[in-house]
Design a protein around this motif. Structure first.
Motif, PDB file in Angstrom:
ATOM      1  N   ALA A   1      14.327   9.060  17.845  1.00 38.04           N
ATOM      2  CA  ALA A   1      13.620   9.322  16.844  1.00 38.04           C
ATOM      3  C   ALA A   1      14.842   8.431  15.826  1.00 38.04           C
ATOM      4  CB  ALA A   1      14.051  11.235  16.326  1.00 38.04           C
ATOM      5  N   ILE A   2      16.271   8.985  16.510  1.00 39.04           N
ATOM      6  CA  ILE A   2      17.345   7.902  15.531  1.00 39.04           C
ATOM      7  C   ILE A   2      17.451   6.851  16.228  1.00 39.04           C
ATOM      8  CG2 ILE A   2      19.600   8.106  16.020  1.00 39.04           C
ATOM      9  CD1 ILE A   2      19.928  10.754  17.108  1.00 39.04           C
ATOM     10  N   GLY A   3      16.259   5.758  16.939  1.00 38.58           N
ATOM     11  CA  GLY A   3      16.950   4.585  17.021  1.00 38.58           C
ATOM     12  C   GLY A   3      15.815   4.448  15.919  1.00 38.58           C
ATOM     13  N   PHE A   4      14.777   4.821  15.814  1.00 39.50           N
ATOM     14  CA  PHE A   4      13.309   4.769  14.875  1.00 39.50           C
ATOM     15  C   PHE A   4      13.869   4.229  12.820  1.00 39.50           C
ATOM     16  CE2 PHE A   4      10.206   5.032  17.815  1.00 39.50           C
ATOM     17  CZ  PHE A   4       9.378   4.527  17.473  1.00 39.50           C
ATOM     18  N   ASN A   5      15.274   5.207  13.528  1.00 37.29           N
ATOM     19  CA  ASN A   5      15.542   5.421  11.933  1.00 37.29           C
ATOM     20  C   ASN A   5      17.120   4.476  11.292  1.00 37.29           C
ATOM     21  OD1 ASN A   5      18.335   6.647  10.376  1.00 37.29           O
ATOM     22  ND2 ASN A   5      16.818   8.105   9.002  1.00 37.29           N
TER      23      ASN A   5
ATOM     24  N   ARG B   1      -2.980   5.020  21.692  1.00 38.17           N
ATOM     25  CA  ARG B   1      -3.349   3.945  20.917  1.00 38.17           C
ATOM     26  C   ARG B   1      -3.087   3.995  19.571  1.00 38.17           C
ATOM     27  NH1 ARG B   1      -5.095  -1.499  21.609  1.00 38.17           N
ATOM     28  NH2 ARG B   1      -4.197  -3.061  20.102  1.00 38.17           N
ATOM     29  N   TRP B   2      -3.579   5.318  18.700  1.00 38.29           N
ATOM     30  CA  TRP B   2      -3.741   5.540  17.836  1.00 38.29           C
ATOM     31  C   TRP B   2      -2.325   5.818  17.053  1.00 38.29           C
ATOM     32  CZ3 TRP B   2      -0.944   9.988  15.522  1.00 38.29           C
ATOM     33  CH2 TRP B   2      -1.453  11.013  16.359  1.00 38.29           C
ATOM     34  N   GLN B   3      -1.046   6.561  18.367  1.00 38.19           N
ATOM     35  CA  GLN B   3       0.145   6.346  17.552  1.00 38.19           C
ATOM     36  C   GLN B   3       0.388   4.904  17.562  1.00 38.19           C
ATOM     37  OE1 GLN B   3       0.588   9.286  20.810  1.00 38.19           O
ATOM     38  NE2 GLN B   3       2.061  10.521  19.734  1.00 38.19           N
ATOM     39  N   LYS B   4       0.471   4.450  18.014  1.00 41.03           N
ATOM     40  CA  LYS B   4       1.104   3.101  17.967  1.00 41.03           C
ATOM     41  C   LYS B   4       0.500   2.215  16.824  1.00 41.03           C
ATOM     42  CE  LYS B   4       2.038   2.536  23.260  1.00 41.03           C
ATOM     43  NZ  LYS B   4       1.362   1.614  24.610  1.00 41.03           N
ATOM     44  N   ASP B   5      -0.752   2.486  16.784  1.00 39.70           N
ATOM     45  CA  ASP B   5      -1.428   1.386  15.848  1.00 39.70           C
ATOM     46  C   ASP B   5      -0.546   1.956  14.283  1.00 39.70           C
ATOM     47  OD1 ASP B   5      -2.806  -0.042  17.674  1.00 39.70           O
ATOM     48  OD2 ASP B   5      -4.336   0.828  17.083  1.00 39.70           O
ATOM     49  N   LEU B   6      -0.230   3.631  14.091  1.00 39.02           N
ATOM     50  CA  LEU B   6      -0.109   4.098  12.750  1.00 39.02           C
ATOM     51  C   LEU B   6       1.429   3.989  12.832  1.00 39.02           C
ATOM     52  CD1 LEU B   6      -0.398   6.635  10.695  1.00 39.02           C
ATOM     53  CD2 LEU B   6       0.428   7.929  12.736  1.00 39.02           C
ATOM     54  N   THR B   7       2.701   4.212  13.799  1.00 36.67           N
ATOM     55  CA  THR B   7       3.801   3.630  13.923  1.00 36.67           C
ATOM     56  C   THR B   7       3.965   2.159  13.112  1.00 36.67           C
ATOM     57  OG1 THR B   7       4.848   5.064  15.559  1.00 36.67           O
ATOM     58  CG2 THR B   7       6.157   2.986  14.603  1.00 36.67           C
ATOM     59  N   ASN B   8       2.830   0.437  13.612  1.00 35.40           N
ATOM     60  CA  ASN B   8       3.590  -0.143  13.688  1.00 35.40           C
ATOM     61  C   ASN B   8       2.786  -0.437  12.638  1.00 35.40           C
ATOM     62  OD1 ASN B   8       4.307  -1.025  16.074  1.00 35.40           O
ATOM     63  ND2 ASN B   8       2.420  -1.332  16.762  1.00 35.40           N
ATOM     64  N   GLY B   9       1.492   0.372  11.388  1.00 39.64           N
ATOM     65  CA  GLY B   9       0.634  -0.204  10.784  1.00 39.64           C
ATOM     66  C   GLY B   9       2.224   0.424   9.487  1.00 39.64           C
ATOM     67  N   VAL B  10       2.800   1.359   9.176  1.00 43.73           N
ATOM     68  CA  VAL B  10       3.922   1.712   8.706  1.00 43.73           C
ATOM     69  C   VAL B  10       4.834   0.803   8.302  1.00 43.73           C
ATOM     70  CG1 VAL B  10       5.661   3.815   7.889  1.00 43.73           C
ATOM     71  CG2 VAL B  10       3.098   4.169   8.457  1.00 43.73           C
ATOM     72  N   SER B  11       5.216   0.278   9.849  1.00 38.53           N
ATOM     73  CA  SER B  11       6.566  -0.379   9.745  1.00 38.53           C
ATOM     74  C   SER B  11       6.415  -1.810   9.052  1.00 38.53           C
ATOM     75  CB  SER B  11       6.279  -0.623  10.672  1.00 38.53           C
ATOM     76  OG  SER B  11       6.832  -0.069  12.178  1.00 38.53           O
ATOM     77  N   GLN B  12       5.080  -2.240   8.854  1.00 41.04           N
ATOM     78  CA  GLN B  12       4.539  -3.257   8.335  1.00 41.04           C
ATOM     79  C   GLN B  12       4.876  -3.782   7.144  1.00 41.04           C
ATOM     80  OE1 GLN B  12       3.880  -6.745  10.587  1.00 41.04           O
ATOM     81  NE2 GLN B  12       3.443  -6.033  12.268  1.00 41.04           N
ATOM     82  N   VAL B  13       4.327  -2.629   6.926  1.00 36.98           N
ATOM     83  CA  VAL B  13       4.012  -2.183   5.316  1.00 36.98           C
ATOM     84  C   VAL B  13       5.780  -2.431   4.692  1.00 36.98           C
ATOM     85  CG1 VAL B  13       3.648  -0.255   3.158  1.00 36.98           C
ATOM     86  CG2 VAL B  13       1.838  -0.894   4.792  1.00 36.98           C
TER      87      VAL B  13
END
Length: 321
Positions: A97-101, A182-194
């Motif tokens: 979580a810290i790494g994501f931030n 798969r939906w977890q990765k897609d959600l994270t990647n989608g928000v990152s792309q935005v």
């Protein structure tokens, strides 16, 4: 296996760890060099009070602190994965979580620094009003708030699908451990792309506006604006590298279906080029290219010897106490 775009390069299994010893050592050397430079710059920032009142230096220090923390964290995860050391899953979730931030906070701060350059060059009459330490502090709080959104999405997606005993079980820490669907990765990647689309558009806007003003400037003003343009371009290049790391897992998974050793080498390459390289550009963009900061950096790096060579600086006790 650990996602190279978030937690660092990892090794797929015990059987293939041994041939990567030399590569792991190279990574340790690179991280040590980057950490030394960044920590020296952080020390310079806190030692010289003049930097505490200028917005661009405050943002610069924030980037350095985020990068140092991220490098240390990613290196810890790399070594733990390399040596197959297990830890409680709850601790692994906290580290990821810290790494994501931190992974989002750096490009967001670079975008804020580009906006500051835009205000300085295109709105000079309002720069003193807008560019203050208080506004810089508010900007950092906003950056951390936006960066926490991606972290919270990851945490909520984990708590939504994992049972309670999952958090107590010991495991080798990796991001894929937390993204089982798969939906977890897609959600994270989608928000990152935005996020990165917003940052890319902001940097492009700042560059175009500064370029228009630079064309009409002359003399010293034109020199300063050209320097601002180069700074924004370097920020954009670093943002591009950060954006590419979002695509790395897709390429890596495709290569894994073809050849395991090609996958291992590609993941190593991605970690060095798209994780370490963007974080070494920050000292180049703002530290080494800024004359004022460079003088102070040389002073502290050479234990005051550089100050002795510059007679005018040596007499100025307000700069180097």
């Amino acid at each position: 296996m650990q996602n190279s775009s978030q937690g660092g390069f990892s090794l797929p299994s015990v059987q293939v760890m041994r041939p990567l010893n030399d590569q792991a050592i190279i990574v340790q050397v690179l991280i040590s060099v980057f950490l030394y430079i960044d920590l020296l710059m952080i020390f310079t920032f806190f030692r010289k009070e003049m930097f505490h009142t200028i917005t661009r230096y405050i943002f610069f220090a924030h980037v350095l602190i985020c990068d140092c923390t991220y490098l240390i964290l990613s290196d810890i995860l790399l070594l733990l994965s390399y040596m197959r050391i297990i830890m409680p899953t709850s601790l692994c979730i906290l580290l990821c979580a810290i790494g994501f931030n931190l992974n989002v906070a750096t490009p967001l701060t670079l975008t804020a620094m580009s906006v500051e350059r835009y205000v300085s060059i295109c709105m000079p009459l309002r720069h003193a009003e807008l560019s203050t330490p208080q506004h810089a502090a508010h900007g950092i709080l906003l950056i951390q708030g936006l960066a926490c959104v991606l972290m919270l999405i990851m945490l909520f997606s984990v708590t939504a699908v994992m049972p309670l005993d999952f958090y107590l079980s010991p495991r080798v820490c990796n991001v894929e451990l937390l993204q089982v669907h798969r939906w977890q990765k897609d959600l994270t990647n989608g928000v990152s792309q935005v996020y990165f689309l917003f940052m890319a558009l902001t940097i492009c806007f700042c560059y175009v506006r500064i370029m228009k003003v630079a064309r009409t400037a002359s003399g010293d003003d034109r020199t300063a604006m050209n320097k601002g343009l180069r700074t924004v371009i370097l920020h954009g290049f670093q943002l591009l590298l950060s954006l590419i790391q979002l695509w790395c897992p897709f390429v890596e998974m495709a290569v894994l279906q073809i050849d395991l050793w090609m996958f291992v080498n590609l993941r190593y390459f991605d970690y060095v080029v798209f994780i370490l390289a963007p974080r070494c550009l920050v000292p180049l963009v703002y530290g080494l290219r800024d004359e004022t900061f460079m003088v102070a950096l040389k002073h502290y790096a050479l234990f005051g010897c550089h100050n002795k060579k510059l007679g005018t600086i040596k007499k100025d006790r307000t700069i180097f106490p």
